[in-house]
Structure formats: structure tokens, C-alpha cells
Design a protein around this motif. Structure first.
Motif, mmCIF file in Angstrom:
data_model
loop_
_atom_site.group_PDB
_atom_site.id
_atom_site.type_symbol
_atom_site.label_atom_id
_atom_site.label_comp_id
_atom_site.label_asym_id
_atom_site.label_seq_id
_atom_site.Cartn_x
_atom_site.Cartn_y
_atom_site.Cartn_z
ATOM 1 N N GLN A 227 0.729 -1.491 0.129
ATOM 2 C CA GLN A 227 0.115 0.453 -0.104
ATOM 3 C C GLN A 227 0.986 0.918 -0.093
ATOM 4 O O GLN A 227 1.199 2.340 -0.487
ATOM 5 C CB GLN A 227 -0.831 -0.347 1.036
ATOM 6 N N MET A 275 -5.823 5.740 1.183
ATOM 7 C CA MET A 275 -5.718 4.673 1.645
ATOM 8 C C MET A 275 -6.653 5.094 2.979
ATOM 9 O O MET A 275 -6.608 6.755 3.499
ATOM 10 C CB MET A 275 -4.870 4.378 2.474
ATOM 11 N N SER A 295 -7.005 0.354 2.102
ATOM 12 C CA SER A 295 -8.190 0.577 0.989
ATOM 13 C C SER A 295 -9.434 1.388 1.608
ATOM 14 O O SER A 295 -10.144 0.791 2.135
ATOM 15 C CB SER A 295 -7.778 -0.362 -0.021
ATOM 16 N N GLY A 596 -5.430 -1.823 -5.803
ATOM 17 C CA GLY A 596 -5.792 -1.033 -3.619
ATOM 18 C C GLY A 596 -5.975 -2.676 -2.994
ATOM 19 O O GLY A 596 -6.369 -3.000 -1.632
#
Length: 613
Positions: A227, A275, A295, A596
Motif C-alpha cells: 500500500q 488509503m 484501501s 488497492g
């Protein structure tokens, strides 16, 4: 289970004693060194790299090592048997005797000597540096024999006195190694639990990380790496995070006492996908910070504060300069430095308000130019009560080195705007409010309260759309080419006339965002020193084959053009995954980041698709 032990013997006798016990220590893999404090210090770095389970030493050497290394250090103590042997030995010495040492040794000798009816004067020292003075004073008092450790005995011998070393016997050595066994057994249990927990955490879709006060990772799972764009292998324990990144700025906020509770965070300009992030200082362990990220669900978009940490504040002042040349600044001149008073910027979406604000507040005009400024861009949701509480906390804790760029203030109700105005007035940070319409119009339409308007009315900057600044468009294009060269590794020197004319004639509905995305793509397709018709053709091919349009949204190339939407949700998901993988040259890490999700989730979906097909 073999235990790798480093044994540091301050004197030769201890070295020989441990060497002779190897059969009784068959479950240990021993590495032996002989040396006192001065000889051990240069070896500290090698000890950390040696993958030892435990270090065994004694006296001042053991105490010093505990301060310098992270490996467990077991001290070989002086046992009651050792004390009785030494006291019996010195009882018949005719010279005056004094004991000089640390309290942990002296106290035991005093107790045993009283039981044995032997009176020996003593001097306690707290640090190794005190040994020389204590020995010198003993000599002045007529002491001829000094009992002590290796350092004390050496000092006595240098002054012409006799030194008797307080040694440890077999019992004390075996007791130390028994303690090492027990410690290693307990450590192995915790390591096993840690491995299980780490494996479970790596299976989570949520990203998790723990960092310390020095901005070093203490734990991080796979999802977090995906991420946050942490490339390569997962960071090793105690690896530092890169200064100036989105993550380092997040930790800076935590150090200021700002908790991040369910905030939609975008790390601009490195990443465009938000995020959902929560982060705070550890409640029980001072100096540790945890970060959780995931996500952002679509359903959360209207209910959480959207935040981005600009990681290039102050670096874009040169290429942003054309944006300020025709802007009607009112009483706010282009060269004015941030002074802590709030300002307002307004103009259409994508007209460069945020970019100019980041450069203006963090560039060469900054009063604190030598200090990196924390630039936080926040967009308020429609229902902003919780966001107001968050902003009030931030404004109360951010110092004068921080900049808070706010969007969506006009959607707050009157009471919330009044509370925000009070918080801004009391804040030390530089506050910049961003609007698409002029503050005057918003005030007349009832969307901007009088308290906020009065704070801003003399400090307003307007950014016209690109269609109204054709005369500076060419200069801006060339500046963006230079900026794109820096990130792409290209050396583009300009555009062919036909390409330039084509760009000048476009409507640029997406303003600066659309222009920047277009230039980045043209630089990507350019084969020589100039952007020519072939690069322009590549841009048009994107629009046809990928469904990409110059909307200025800042998103990557779309994929909708090749997806059949008249099928099941599972089939659409499968096609989307394959399309993204193809665009990313089958790189699963990059594809997972685009989608994501973490890499393990993508892998499971691919395996499931293979099974179903």
C-alpha cells in the motif's frame, strides 16, 4: 537446540576455566574472546553482526556491554565460595589490604567477611573512571595490597602496589550458563509466538506497521509494503524510513501529539490512490507509533477527512512560477513570505492552487527556509462535525513550521465555520483555505460566514483557468517538460511546432491537472530530443484503446474500454484484474497496488480464477 554464546573473559584464568568446561557446556557453541573494557569496545559492532544468542562476561565488562548491544548479556557473578576462598587467601597477608570495587561485589564480601570475622577496609566505586583515584587514595593511606577486578588490579600494579584479582570459580560460571539456557528457552517461546503472529498479520488485507522514535521500523507486514509503495523485500527490523516521504511526515504528526483516526490519506505526488489510515502513539510504550492502513471503501468517501502530505513542498517553485504571473493577487503579492496569517486561494479545479500553495509556503520565500515544512492538504466531507474536531486538534498542536491547506470549508454550517475561525485565529500553523468560487461570492450566497471572511478578505489569491492564460501556456508546458525529464530520465529539449500548436489550441477543461498528465504521457512516448507527431499519436492511441480521456482527473489510464459490463460481477472482476496485469507487464506487485489490494489477495484471486476456468 544449540545456543551460540560469545564469551568475553576479562582475564586469562576465566578464559581457561570456561574452555575447560566445554564438555559440560555441550549444548553451547562457544566463541571465546579475552580482553578487558578497553579491548572490548572496538569489537561491539562485530558482536551485533555475529548472530549470537547470548553474551557471557563478568564485572564492569558485562555492565558496559548491556548498555551498548541489543544481545542479552549474562554476568558471571562472584559466588559465596569465591569470596570465602579469596578472604582465606588474604587473611595471612602482612601488608595492609583494601578492597576496591562496585557495590554488587563489595556488599557480598562485607557480609561474608563479617561472618568469617575478617575485617577488610573497602571503597565502593560507581564508574570505571573512579578506579584510578580510589587506588591512589589507598596508596596514600599505606595500603600495599588491593583486591578488585581487572581494571583496579592493573591500576594498583601501575602504582607499584600488589593487586589480587577477585576471580569467579566453576560454580559461578556454570550458574551463568544455566541462566543463559533458561533465557534462551524463554526467548525461543516468544520467538515462536512472534513468528505465528507475524504470519497471521501478513495474511491480513490491512497494512500494519510499528515504528520507534528514531523513525525505524519495528514491525511491518506485506500489505503495508504494497500500500505504501515500499519496494523490494520487506524492511528488516530497525530499518529507517526515508526522510521526506509521506510516512515520515505522518510520524512527524504523531510526534506532535496528533492522532490520525480513520483519515483517507493520499501520498501526493507519489501515489494517487487514497488509503484509510489510523495512526497514533502507542498507549503503553513511550516512543513507539503504530500505523494501520487499508484501501478506502467507497462508502467511506463522504464521511471521512481526506488528507494528503505533499512530499515535494518547496521543490516546485521554479516550474510553478508561470502560474503566479497573471494571477490577480489582490493585496497578496507574489513575493510575500508566509507570516502565519490565513490566506485564501480560489479558482477552477486543477488550476494550480494546491501546487502554488505548497511551493509558496515551503520554497525560497519561507522565513524558515532551512527547516522542512510539513504541508498537509485536507478536504472536508459533507458531514463535517467529526472532521471539525480533528481539525481543531491539529490546529492546536501544529507549530509554525506546518502548513494546513483546507478544502470544503464552504460546506460546513455556520456554527462549525465560527468554531474553525476561532481555531485558525489561535493557531501557529500557516492556514490556506481553498475554494473553487471566490470568497466574496460564497459570502453573498451564505456559504461563507462573516468570521472566516473577515480573516481572509484582504489576503485572497485568484488562479484563472488555463484557457484564460494562453500567453503563458507555452512557458508552463516547457517547465512541465523539464519536471517530467527529472522523473523519467529523458532529456527532452522541446516540442515540434505542430505539436505545440495542437496543445495551445486545446480547451484544457481539466486545467493544470490535465496539462501535467498530458505532458507526462508525451514525454513517455517521445523517442528523440523533441516531442513530435509520433508522441502525439501515442497519446491519441491511449484515448482510443484504453478509454483514457484528458479530463484532468490525475488518474492513470482507464481500462473500461476493453471490459464487457454485461456479465456477472465475478467475471467483470476477473477481466479487470487481467487488464491491469497486462498494463503492468504482468508485475503482480504493481497490479496489486493499482487494484488497492495486497499481493497475497491478488495471488488468491488469480488461483481461484485458474481453478474456475
Amino acid at each position: 537446540m544449540m545456543i551460540h554464546a560469545l564469551v568475553i573473559a576479562p582475564y586469562k584464568g576465566l578464559f581457561e576455566l570456561v574452555s575447560g568446561l566445554k564438555e559440560e557446556l555441550s549444548d553451547f557453541r562457544l566463541t571465546m574472546l579475552q580482553g578487558d573494557l578497553s579491548e572490548v569496545l572496538p569489537l561491539v559492532g562485530q558482536m551485533e553482526e555475529g548472530q549470537y544468542d547470548v553474551i557471557v562476561s563478568r564485572g564492569g565488562t558485562a555492565r558496559l556491554l548491556r548498555q551498548l548491544v541489543t544481545i542479552p548479556v549474562i554476568e558471571i557473578h562472584v559466588s559465596g565460595y569465591d569470596m570465602m576462598r579469596i578472604l582465606t587467601l588474604v587473611q595471612g597477608i602482612s601488608s595492609r589490604v583494601e578492597m576496591i570495587g562496585f557495590p554488587n561485589v563489595i556488599d557480598g564480601f562485607i557480609a561474608v567477611s563479617r561472618i568469617m570475622g575478617i575485617d577488610i577496609p573497602y571503597t565502593e566505586i560507581g564508574r570505571e573512571e573512579e578506579a584510578s583515584q580510589a587506588v591512589a587514595r589507598a596508596k596514600e593511606k599505606g595500603v600495599g595490597v588491593v583486591l578488585g577486578d581487572t581494571v583496579t588490579v592493573r591500576k594498583a600494579q601501575e602504582l607499584g602496589m600488589e593487586g589480587i584479582l577477585i576471580t569467579s570459580g566453576k560454580e559461578a560460571v556454570l550458574e551463568a550458563f544455566a541462566q543463559a539456557r533458561y533465557m534462551r528457552t524463554i526467548a525461543a517461546r516468544y520467538e515462536q509466538k512472534y513468528t505465528v503472529y507475524e504470519h497471521l498479520l501478513d495474511k491480513l488485507d490491512a497494512g500494519l506497521a510499528v515504528l520507534n522514535e528514531q523513525n525505524r521500523f519495528q514491525y511491518v507486514n506485506d500489505a503495508f509494503c504494497a500500500q505504501w509503495g515500499i519496494s523490494g523485500d520487506k524492511p528488516l527490523h530497525d530499518a529507517p524510513i526515508e526522510r521526506g516521504t509521506c510516512l515520515s511526515k505522518l510520524i512527524t504528526c504523531l510526534k506532535l501529539g496528533i492522532d490520525i483516526d480513520r483519515v483517507a490519506l493520499t501520498c501526493r505526488p507519489a501515489h494517487s490512490t487514497p488509503m484509510l489510515v489510523s495512526a497514533a502513539a502507542h498507549a503503553a510504550e513511550a516512543g513507539f507509533y503504530y500505523v494501520q492502513s487499508d484501501s478506502k471503501p467507497d462508502s467511506a468517501a463522504e464521511h471521512v477527512l481526506s488528507v494528503s502530505f505533499w512530499t515535494e513542498a518547496g521543490q516546485g517553485n521554479t516550474f510553478l512560477q508561470p502560474l503566479g504571473q497573471t494571477a490577480n493577487a489582490g493585496s497578496l503579492a507574489a513575493g510575500d513570505a508566509p507570516d502565519g496569517l490565513p490566506i485564501a486561494v480560489y479558482g477552477e479545479k486543477g488550476s494550480g492552487k494546491r501546487l502554488w500553495s505548497a511551493a509558496w509556503s515551503g520554497g525560497e520565500h519561507t522565513a524558515q527556509a532551512e527547516q522542512e515544512r510539513l504541508f498537509i492538504a485536507a478536504e472536508l466531507p459533507k458531514a463535517g462535525k467529526l472532521s471539525l474536531i480533528t481539525l481543531e486538534q491539529w490546529l492546536a498542536r501544529l507549530d509554525q513550521s506546518a502548513v494546513l491547506y483546507l478544502k470544503g470549508v464552504e460546506d460546513m454550517d455556520a456554527s462549525q465555520q465560527n468554531a474553525l475561525a476561532e481555531a485558525i485565529t489561535a493557531a501557529q500553523a500557516q492556514v490556506i483555505l481553498s475554494f473553487e468560487r471566490s470568497p466574496g461570492e460564497l459570502r453573498r450566497d451564505g456559504h461563507l460566514g462573516s468570521a472566516l471572511f473577515e480573516l481572509l478578505q484582504d489576503r485572497i489569491r485568484y488562479f484563472p483557468p488555463l484557457r484564460d492564460r494562453r500567453d503563458e501556456l507555452e512557458a508552463l508546458i516547457r517547465s512541465l517538460i523539464a519536471k517530467s525529464n527529472e522523473t523519467s530520465g529523458k532529456q527532452i529539449v522541446g516540442l515540434r511546432p505542430d505539436v505545440l500548436n495542437s496543445l495551445l489550441e486545446r480547451p484544457w477543461a481539466g486545467n493544470f491537472n490535465e496539462l501535467k498528465e498530458t505532458i507526462d504521457r508525451l514525454v513517455h512516448y517521445a523517442k528523440g530530443d523533441f516531442i513530435d507527431e509520433s508522441a502525439l499519436a501515442g497519446l491519441e492511441h491511449d484515448a482510443l484503446s484504453e478509454g483514457w480521456r484528458n479530463t484532468g482527473s490525475g488518474n492513470q489510464a482507464g481500462i473500461s474500454g476493453g471490459i464487457n459490463l454485461n456479465q456477472t460481477l465475478e467475471a467483470i472482476e476477473r477481466d479487470v484484474i487481467q487488464a491491469v496485469l497486462k498494463q503492468e507487464q504482468m508485475n503482480q506487485s504493481n497490479a496489486a497496488k493499482r487494484l488497492g489490494i495486497n499481493r497475497s489477495t491478488l495471488w488468491r484471486k488469480l488461483k481461484q480464477n485458474e481453478h474456475e476456468s
